[in-house]
Scaffold this active site. Structure first.
Site, PDB file in Angstrom:
ATOM      1  N   HIS A 123       7.267  30.571  45.765  1.00 29.97           N
ATOM      2  CA  HIS A 123       6.972  31.429  46.920  1.00 29.97           C
ATOM      3  C   HIS A 123       7.107  30.570  48.182  1.00 29.97           C
ATOM      4  CE1 HIS A 123       4.303  33.701  49.675  1.00 29.97           C
ATOM      5  NE2 HIS A 123       4.451  34.736  48.861  1.00 29.97           N
ATOM      6  N   ASP A 200       0.272  26.441  42.000  1.00 30.41           N
ATOM      7  CA  ASP A 200       0.012  27.673  42.745  1.00 30.41           C
ATOM      8  C   ASP A 200      -0.427  28.736  41.740  1.00 30.41           C
ATOM      9  OD1 ASP A 200       0.197  30.143  43.956  1.00 30.41           O
ATOM     10  OD2 ASP A 200       2.166  29.809  44.851  1.00 30.41           O
ATOM     11  N   GLN A 203      -0.682  34.079  41.104  1.00 28.55           N
ATOM     12  CA  GLN A 203      -0.355  35.197  40.208  1.00 28.55           C
ATOM     13  C   GLN A 203      -0.915  34.984  38.810  1.00 28.55           C
ATOM     14  OE1 GLN A 203       1.005  37.953  41.188  1.00 28.55           O
ATOM     15  NE2 GLN A 203       1.866  37.387  43.179  1.00 28.55           N
ATOM     16  N   LYS A 226      -5.478  39.010  45.271  1.00 26.74           N
ATOM     17  CA  LYS A 226      -4.663  39.468  44.141  1.00 26.74           C
ATOM     18  C   LYS A 226      -5.504  39.598  42.877  1.00 26.74           C
ATOM     19  CE  LYS A 226      -0.679  37.042  46.030  1.00 26.74           C
ATOM     20  NZ  LYS A 226       0.287  37.996  46.570  1.00 26.74           N
ATOM     21  N   CYS A 364       9.172  36.948  49.448  1.00 26.11           N
ATOM     22  CA  CYS A 364       8.873  35.597  49.943  1.00 26.11           C
ATOM     23  C   CYS A 364       9.449  34.533  49.017  1.00 26.11           C
ATOM     24  CB  CYS A 364       7.367  35.369  50.120  1.00 26.11           C
ATOM     25  SG  CYS A 364       6.607  36.524  51.247  1.00 26.11           S
TER      26      CYS A 364
HETATM   27  N1  PMP Z   1       2.189  32.065  45.886  1.00 20.55           N
HETATM   28  C1  PMP Z   1       2.532  33.130  45.162  1.00 20.55           C
HETATM   29  C2  PMP Z   1       3.190  32.941  43.829  1.00 20.55           C
HETATM   30  C3  PMP Z   1       2.264  34.404  45.650  1.00 20.55           C
HETATM   31  O1  PMP Z   1       2.622  35.479  44.942  1.00 20.55           O
HETATM   32  C4  PMP Z   1       1.627  34.546  46.909  1.00 20.55           C
HETATM   33  C5  PMP Z   1       1.338  35.908  47.493  1.00 20.55           C
HETATM   34  N2  PMP Z   1       2.427  36.797  47.469  1.00 20.55           N
HETATM   35  C6  PMP Z   1       1.284  33.405  47.618  1.00 20.55           C
HETATM   36  C7  PMP Z   1       1.579  32.173  47.071  1.00 20.55           C
HETATM   37  C8  PMP Z   1       0.627  33.452  48.956  1.00 20.55           C
HETATM   38  O2  PMP Z   1      -0.659  33.952  48.855  1.00 20.55           O
HETATM   39  P1  PMP Z   1      -1.470  34.302  50.191  1.00 20.55           P
HETATM   40  O3  PMP Z   1      -0.531  35.110  51.029  1.00 20.55           O
HETATM   41  O4  PMP Z   1      -2.616  35.097  49.692  1.00 20.55           O
HETATM   42  O5  PMP Z   1      -1.853  33.023  50.811  1.00 20.55           O
END
Ligand code: PMP
Length: 406
Positions: A123, A200, A203, A226, A364
């Site tokens: 991401h 990270d 998910q 999430k 993203c």
């Molecule tokens: N890493 C991953 C794999 C994600 O799916 C997301 C959220 N789409 C993020 C990081 C970023 O999370 P946040 O926007 O809550 O900081």
């Protein structure tokens, strides 16, 4: 133990009973953000109605109740991932957690010639902070590529884990492909080379039991919204040694022991990394979310979502012209798909008219889209509160929309 009553659990989510464009909502965008059960909403509501005060400051009754609510939520969240509460920094989400590591751990350490190893499936939140670090330190990025099914190419990983690598930052579960990476194995390879690891977990926490010490990583970042919690909440676990050695990220109140103009001494971790008034009610809600998931049991959640994914994969694969990106064994319940001749945005817009919420776009993850040679995909992401009937509605919706678009 008997299996959970999934329809009763679904009824805990108020928004799931609403209608969209005159149709019952079919919410298939939980990888973007999950819906919230009434228990989480009630915990935040109760905090503001009954206990609201700032934390760690006032001796009055509400001040200590608020502090206890906040620290109690930290303890419950820490227990949820099996780490000591004083190693868990509360953040506004994964993005904040990764940036904290970038600025407090990486920036003072890395130099020209050093390498930060990432993967193709990251991401942007796990790419851009490292690019900023590289710009300022002279370090460079290197990327581990994927196998055709969307799993990590482990041979490529081994080949790229060379002596210059100082940090390996990778996702536990891909938000686009659903791939669940073998985190423990990856961290073992990294540790053998003396490479620090950041995972990270955005998910992973909502969909799998996560026992951080078993993974063997150095840092684990996650986001609350999430995993049934409110937006603007999350956590960063770090090994105690790193917590001790890292300078603070942001300065301000709460994170200090004593401030004089000649110099300041800092509070102990994790408070040293929590400057300013935190999102107290949000953290209370996140604690309630961890309790809610624990009460169901993450093994039950995983089994339920695997069953839904199997039905969805089979049903969608049968649709003519539909292609699924990401087919790694054991993947999480995320289905990125393309339909021949239909733009992802058009598909998502027309599905919305049927009450079906899916995400379209790059998720993203521009480098991952580039790998597949597409600008965007449609993504249906499931949670335990979804049903087989909703999966069928999605399939019927895609079939209908496909006819309209072709
Ligand atoms: N890493 C991953 C794999 C994600 O799916 C997301 C959220 N789409 C993020 C990081 C970023 O999370 P946040 O926007 O809550 O900081």
């Amino acid at each position: 133990a008997s299996s959970p009553d999934w329809s009763r659990l679904r009824a805990d989510f108020p928004v799931l009973s609403r209608e969209v464009h005159g149709k019952p909502l079919v919410y298939l965008d939980s990888a973007n953000t999950s819906q919230k059960p009434q228990q989480v909403i009630a915990a935040m509501d109760d905090f503001y109605r009954e206990h609201n005060a700032n934390v760690s400051r006032a001796v009055h009754a509400l001040g200590s109740e608020a502090t206890e609510a906040y620290e109690g939520a930290r303890r419950r969240l820490a227990a949820f991932v099996n780490v000591p509460a004083d190693e868990l920094i509360l953040t506004s989400g994964t993005t904040f957690g990764i940036n904290l590591v970038a600025y407090s751990w990486a920036l003072p350490r890395l130099k020209t010639g050093d390498v930060i190893l990432l993967t193709r499936m990251e991401h942007h939140a796990n790419i851009v902070p490292w690019q900023l670090v590289c710009e300022r330190t002279g370090a460079s990025l290197r990327v581990v590529e994927l196998a055709p099914d969307g799993s990590l190419d482990m041979d490529d990983l081994r080949a790229k884990l060379t002596g210059e690598v100082k940090l390996l930052a990778f996702t536990h579960v891909s938000n686009v492909l659903g791939t669940v990476n073998p985190v423990a194995e990856i961290c073992r390879l990294a540790r053998k080379q003396g490479v620090v690891t950041l995972v990270d977990g955005s998910q992973a926490l909502p969909h799998r039991a996560v026992d951080i010490p078993l993974l063997g990583c150095d840092f684990y970042a996650f986001t609350g919204h999430k995993m049934l919690g409110p937006t603007g909440t999350g956590g960063l676990w770090a090994r105690r040694q790193h917590l001790r050695e890292m300078p603070p990220f942001l300065g301000g109140g709460e994170m200090i022991r004593e401030v004089r103009f000649e110099g300041t001494t800092f509070n102990d971790p994790p408070h040293k990394f929590e400057a300013g008034t935190p999102n107290i009610a949000g953290v209370v809600g996140l604690g309630a979310a961890a309790d809610y998931l624990s009460a169901i049991g993450m093994a039950e959640v995983e089994a339920r979502e695997r069953a839904l994914l199997a039905v969805a994969t089979q049903r969608l694969s049968a649709i003519e012209g539909l292609r699924i990106l990401g087919t790694a064994p054991g993947k999480a319940a995320v289905i990125s798909f393309l339909v021949d001749g239909a733009h992802a945005h058009d598909l998502a817009t027309l599905l919305d008219l049927e009450g079906i919420a899916v995400r379209s776009g790059h998720h993203c993850a521009h480098p991952l889209m580039a790998h597949f040679g597409v600008p965007a995909t449609c993504r249906a992401s499931l949670a335990f509160y979804n049903t087989e009937a909703e999966v069928e509605k999605l399939a019927l919706g895609i079939e209908k929309v496909r006819k309209l678009l072709l």
